[in-house]
Design a protein around this motif. Structure first.
Motif, PDB file in Angstrom:
ATOM      1  N   VAL A 211       0.834  -1.193   0.000  1.00 39.85           N
ATOM      2  CA  VAL A 211       0.000   0.000   0.000  1.00 39.85           C
ATOM      3  C   VAL A 211       0.874   1.251   0.000  1.00 39.85           C
ATOM      4  CG1 VAL A 211      -1.787   1.268   1.247  1.00 39.85           C
ATOM      5  CG2 VAL A 211      -1.833  -1.235   1.213  1.00 39.85           C
ATOM      6  N   ARG A 212       1.937   1.222   0.771  1.00 41.69           N
ATOM      7  CA  ARG A 212       2.842   2.373   0.840  1.00 41.69           C
ATOM      8  C   ARG A 212       3.514   2.616  -0.514  1.00 41.69           C
ATOM      9  NH1 ARG A 212       5.346   0.687   4.815  1.00 41.69           N
ATOM     10  NH2 ARG A 212       4.085   1.663   6.450  1.00 41.69           N
ATOM     11  N   THR A 213       3.828   1.565  -1.237  1.00 43.10           N
ATOM     12  CA  THR A 213       4.444   1.714  -2.562  1.00 43.10           C
ATOM     13  C   THR A 213       3.505   2.434  -3.525  1.00 43.10           C
ATOM     14  OG1 THR A 213       5.832  -0.244  -2.284  1.00 43.10           O
ATOM     15  CG2 THR A 213       5.357   0.445  -4.549  1.00 43.10           C
ATOM     16  N   VAL A 214       2.213   2.068  -3.501  1.00 40.58           N
ATOM     17  CA  VAL A 214       1.233   2.752  -4.345  1.00 40.58           C
ATOM     18  C   VAL A 214       1.174   4.229  -3.985  1.00 40.58           C
ATOM     19  CG1 VAL A 214      -1.232   2.941  -4.888  1.00 40.58           C
ATOM     20  CG2 VAL A 214      -0.146   0.684  -4.777  1.00 40.58           C
ATOM     21  N   TRP A 215       1.162   4.521  -2.694  1.00 32.84           N
ATOM     22  CA  TRP A 215       1.080   5.910  -2.265  1.00 32.84           C
ATOM     23  C   TRP A 215       2.332   6.687  -2.673  1.00 32.84           C
ATOM     24  CZ3 TRP A 215      -2.480   9.190  -0.935  1.00 32.84           C
ATOM     25  CH2 TRP A 215      -2.081  10.424  -0.413  1.00 32.84           C
ATOM     26  N   GLU A 216       3.487   6.117  -2.475  1.00 30.58           N
ATOM     27  CA  GLU A 216       4.726   6.823  -2.813  1.00 30.58           C
ATOM     28  C   GLU A 216       4.813   7.110  -4.310  1.00 30.58           C
ATOM     29  OE1 GLU A 216       7.653   4.258  -1.146  1.00 30.58           O
ATOM     30  OE2 GLU A 216       7.433   5.057   0.903  1.00 30.58           O
ATOM     31  N   ASP A 217       4.289   6.194  -5.133  1.00 28.70           N
ATOM     32  CA  ASP A 217       4.269   6.449  -6.568  1.00 28.70           C
ATOM     33  C   ASP A 217       3.356   7.623  -6.889  1.00 28.70           C
ATOM     34  OD1 ASP A 217       4.909   5.608  -9.387  1.00 28.70           O
ATOM     35  OD2 ASP A 217       2.722   5.355  -9.427  1.00 28.70           O
ATOM     36  N   ALA A 218       2.209   7.707  -6.220  1.00 30.47           N
ATOM     37  CA  ALA A 218       1.302   8.832  -6.431  1.00 30.47           C
ATOM     38  C   ALA A 218       1.933  10.137  -5.978  1.00 30.47           C
ATOM     39  CB  ALA A 218      -0.006   8.588  -5.681  1.00 30.47           C
ATOM     40  N   ALA A 219       2.618  10.099  -4.838  1.00 28.54           N
ATOM     41  CA  ALA A 219       3.251  11.308  -4.312  1.00 28.54           C
ATOM     42  C   ALA A 219       4.378  11.802  -5.212  1.00 28.54           C
ATOM     43  CB  ALA A 219       3.777  11.046  -2.906  1.00 28.54           C
ATOM     44  N   ALA A 220       4.982  10.879  -5.971  1.00 27.19           N
ATOM     45  CA  ALA A 220       6.075  11.259  -6.879  1.00 27.19           C
ATOM     46  C   ALA A 220       5.576  11.680  -8.253  1.00 27.19           C
ATOM     47  CB  ALA A 220       7.042  10.079  -7.022  1.00 27.19           C
ATOM     48  N   ALA A 221       4.302  11.502  -8.537  1.00 27.47           N
ATOM     49  CA  ALA A 221       3.762  11.817  -9.861  1.00 27.47           C
ATOM     50  C   ALA A 221       3.727  13.322 -10.082  1.00 27.47           C
ATOM     51  CB  ALA A 221       2.358  11.236 -10.003  1.00 27.47           C
ATOM     52  N   PRO A 222       3.895  13.763 -11.329  1.00 27.91           N
ATOM     53  CA  PRO A 222       3.770  15.196 -11.616  1.00 27.91           C
ATOM     54  C   PRO A 222       2.403  15.737 -11.216  1.00 27.91           C
ATOM     55  CG  PRO A 222       4.763  14.041 -13.468  1.00 27.91           C
ATOM     56  CD  PRO A 222       4.297  12.984 -12.513  1.00 27.91           C
ATOM     57  N   ALA A 223       2.365  17.006 -10.867  1.00 32.10           N
ATOM     58  CA  ALA A 223       1.129  17.646 -10.420  1.00 32.10           C
ATOM     59  C   ALA A 223       0.225  17.956 -11.613  1.00 32.10           C
ATOM     60  CB  ALA A 223       1.455  18.930  -9.665  1.00 32.10           C
TER      61      ALA A 223
ATOM     62  N   GLU B 206      -0.826   9.650 -17.717  1.00 32.99           N
ATOM     63  CA  GLU B 206      -0.221   8.696 -16.785  1.00 32.99           C
ATOM     64  C   GLU B 206      -0.097   9.296 -15.386  1.00 32.99           C
ATOM     65  OE1 GLU B 206       3.971   6.232 -16.047  1.00 32.99           O
ATOM     66  OE2 GLU B 206       3.797   7.673 -17.697  1.00 32.99           O
ATOM     67  N   ALA B 207       0.281  10.569 -15.303  1.00 38.03           N
ATOM     68  CA  ALA B 207       0.451  11.196 -13.992  1.00 38.03           C
ATOM     69  C   ALA B 207      -0.874  11.266 -13.247  1.00 38.03           C
ATOM     70  CB  ALA B 207       1.045  12.591 -14.155  1.00 38.03           C
ATOM     71  N   ALA B 208      -1.949  11.594 -13.942  1.00 39.40           N
ATOM     72  CA  ALA B 208      -3.263  11.672 -13.299  1.00 39.40           C
ATOM     73  C   ALA B 208      -3.689  10.306 -12.782  1.00 39.40           C
ATOM     74  CB  ALA B 208      -4.292  12.221 -14.270  1.00 39.40           C
ATOM     75  N   ILE B 209      -3.417   9.260 -13.554  1.00 41.38           N
ATOM     76  CA  ILE B 209      -3.797   7.914 -13.125  1.00 41.38           C
ATOM     77  C   ILE B 209      -2.978   7.500 -11.903  1.00 41.38           C
ATOM     78  CG2 ILE B 209      -3.820   5.491 -13.820  1.00 41.38           C
ATOM     79  CD1 ILE B 209      -4.439   6.457 -16.678  1.00 41.38           C
ATOM     80  N   ARG B 210      -1.709   7.854 -11.873  1.00 43.89           N
ATOM     81  CA  ARG B 210      -0.878   7.523 -10.712  1.00 43.89           C
ATOM     82  C   ARG B 210      -1.391   8.253  -9.469  1.00 43.89           C
ATOM     83  NH1 ARG B 210       4.940   9.126 -12.607  1.00 43.89           N
ATOM     84  NH2 ARG B 210       5.462   8.581 -10.427  1.00 43.89           N
ATOM     85  N   ARG B 211      -1.701   9.541  -9.603  1.00 39.09           N
ATOM     86  CA  ARG B 211      -2.242  10.283  -8.455  1.00 39.09           C
ATOM     87  C   ARG B 211      -3.574   9.677  -8.018  1.00 39.09           C
ATOM     88  NH1 ARG B 211      -1.107  14.508 -11.866  1.00 39.09           N
ATOM     89  NH2 ARG B 211      -3.318  15.092 -12.005  1.00 39.09           N
ATOM     90  N   ALA B 212      -4.419   9.341  -8.993  1.00 46.15           N
ATOM     91  CA  ALA B 212      -5.734   8.795  -8.684  1.00 46.15           C
ATOM     92  C   ALA B 212      -5.631   7.467  -7.948  1.00 46.15           C
ATOM     93  CB  ALA B 212      -6.542   8.626  -9.979  1.00 46.15           C
ATOM     94  N   ARG B 213      -4.679   6.628  -8.350  1.00 42.08           N
ATOM     95  CA  ARG B 213      -4.549   5.323  -7.697  1.00 42.08           C
ATOM     96  C   ARG B 213      -4.114   5.486  -6.242  1.00 42.08           C
ATOM     97  NH1 ARG B 213      -0.298   0.554  -9.010  1.00 42.08           N
ATOM     98  NH2 ARG B 213      -1.362  -1.134  -7.889  1.00 42.08           N
ATOM     99  N   GLY B 214      -3.192   6.404  -5.998  1.00 42.85           N
ATOM    100  CA  GLY B 214      -2.798   6.653  -4.615  1.00 42.85           C
ATOM    101  C   GLY B 214      -3.942   7.208  -3.784  1.00 42.85           C
ATOM    102  N   LEU B 215      -4.705   8.129  -4.371  1.00 39.31           N
ATOM    103  CA  LEU B 215      -5.844   8.682  -3.652  1.00 39.31           C
ATOM    104  C   LEU B 215      -6.906   7.616  -3.403  1.00 39.31           C
ATOM    105  CD1 LEU B 215      -6.029  12.081  -5.525  1.00 39.31           C
ATOM    106  CD2 LEU B 215      -5.412  11.753  -3.117  1.00 39.31           C
ATOM    107  N   ALA B 216      -7.054   6.683  -4.351  1.00 38.18           N
ATOM    108  CA  ALA B 216      -7.984   5.574  -4.146  1.00 38.18           C
ATOM    109  C   ALA B 216      -7.541   4.714  -2.967  1.00 38.18           C
ATOM    110  CB  ALA B 216      -8.095   4.734  -5.413  1.00 38.18           C
TER     111      ALA B 216
END
Length: 298
Positions: A170-182, A248-258
């Protein structure tokens, strides 16, 4: 007795209607299960009364009154639209609003069996909602930020509900979202609180969206998280294809927020199991199923 201790009953709702909207006071009044910040009462067949309860300010109701009439006409699913305003009075010192009733069963008490249809329906709804918001649109104060700015909240939820066996994933998913472009586009309209109690289903698919009190102008990834939080397993890719505007960045942020939203549902379920105020025991399984979809990425 303070205003927070006033019992909101069918008799109170009818009294308020008689005082401010007497032409509606003769309609049947039935309590709707759920609700925390606001209590909902069914009014006849086509209306509902939304009564401020635990929300400390009327801001969320006033926001819905201001903006839902603007948004509703161009949205492809039914949403509650204010039709009458109830103002604070000596009898009840808080706000209340008469709104259109959105028929269907809340998803946290129902299910989606037509996953492809639901994915296409949600994508179409969010395409219509996610347009550039005007300069005077509300800005979020407690949500809407980039995931990297929500890490404290995520860590709190993770510590509270996730067993050690999957915490690292779970932390890996979140860290990927946190690293995604804004988000670099203009602020768009965002519902902001898409979870299973805030959508309704009928005939096995999504049929309406409710509770726009947290709407704001900002990053659409906060709504795109619904691909995992709301939809059945195996339909997230279909949703993003149909939505068509998420990079791709939006999907990464969305997955972390999910992931964070799933943890919140799990925590509310845990609180319900413990008998804590506001807890909802049936949200625990819903949150765990959503988190499993997030971790599989489907």
């Amino acid at each position: 007795m303070t205003d927070t201790e006033i019992e909101i009953s069918a008799d109170l709702v009818r009294t308020l209607l008689r005082e401010q909207h007497p032409d509606l006071a003769g309609l049947d009044i039935r309590e709707v299960a759920g609700g925390w910040g606001n209590q909902m009462w069914r009014l006849g067949d086509e209306l509902a009364v939304r009564v401020q309860r635990m929300d400390p300010t009327p801001e969320l109701q006033l926001k819905e009154r201001r903006w839902l009439p603007v948004l509703a006409p161009r949205l492809p699913l039914p949403v509650p639209t204010p039709v009458r305003c109830g103002e604070p009075s000596e009898r009840f010192p808080k706000h209340w609003t008469v709104m259109t009733w959105v028929p269907g069963e809340p998803l946290d008490h129902g299910s989606i069996s037509r996953g492809v249809h639901a994915a296409d329906t949600l994508a179409g709804f969010l395409r219509a909602l996610h347009v550039e918001a005007p300069a005077e649109a509300p800005i979020a104060t407690d949500r809407g930020a980039h995931p990297r700015n929500c890490t404290d909240g995520f860590a709190h939820f993770l510590h509270a509900v996730v067993p050690d066996g999957i915490a690292a994933d779970v932390r890996t998913v979140w860290e990927d979202a946190a690293a995604a472009p804004a988000w670099e586009g203009p602020p768009v309209w965002v519902h902001g609180d898409l979870h299973p109690a805030n959508v309704v289903v009928s005939d096995g698919t999504l049929s309406g969206v409710v509770d726009f009190g947290d709407m704001f102008a900002g990053d659409p990834a906060w709504d795109l998280a619904a691909a995992w939080v709301l939809l059945p397993e195996g339909t997230a890719a279909r949703f993003f294809d149909a939505y068509g505007h998420a990079d791709e960045a939006a999907i990464r942020r969305a997955r972390g927020l999910a992931a964070m939203k799933s943890l919140f549902l799990m925590l509310m379920g845990q609180n319900g199991d413990r008998g804590l105020p506001g807890g909802k025991p049936h949200w625990g399984p819903v949150g765990r199923a959503a988190l499993a979809r997030v971790l599989r990425g489907v």
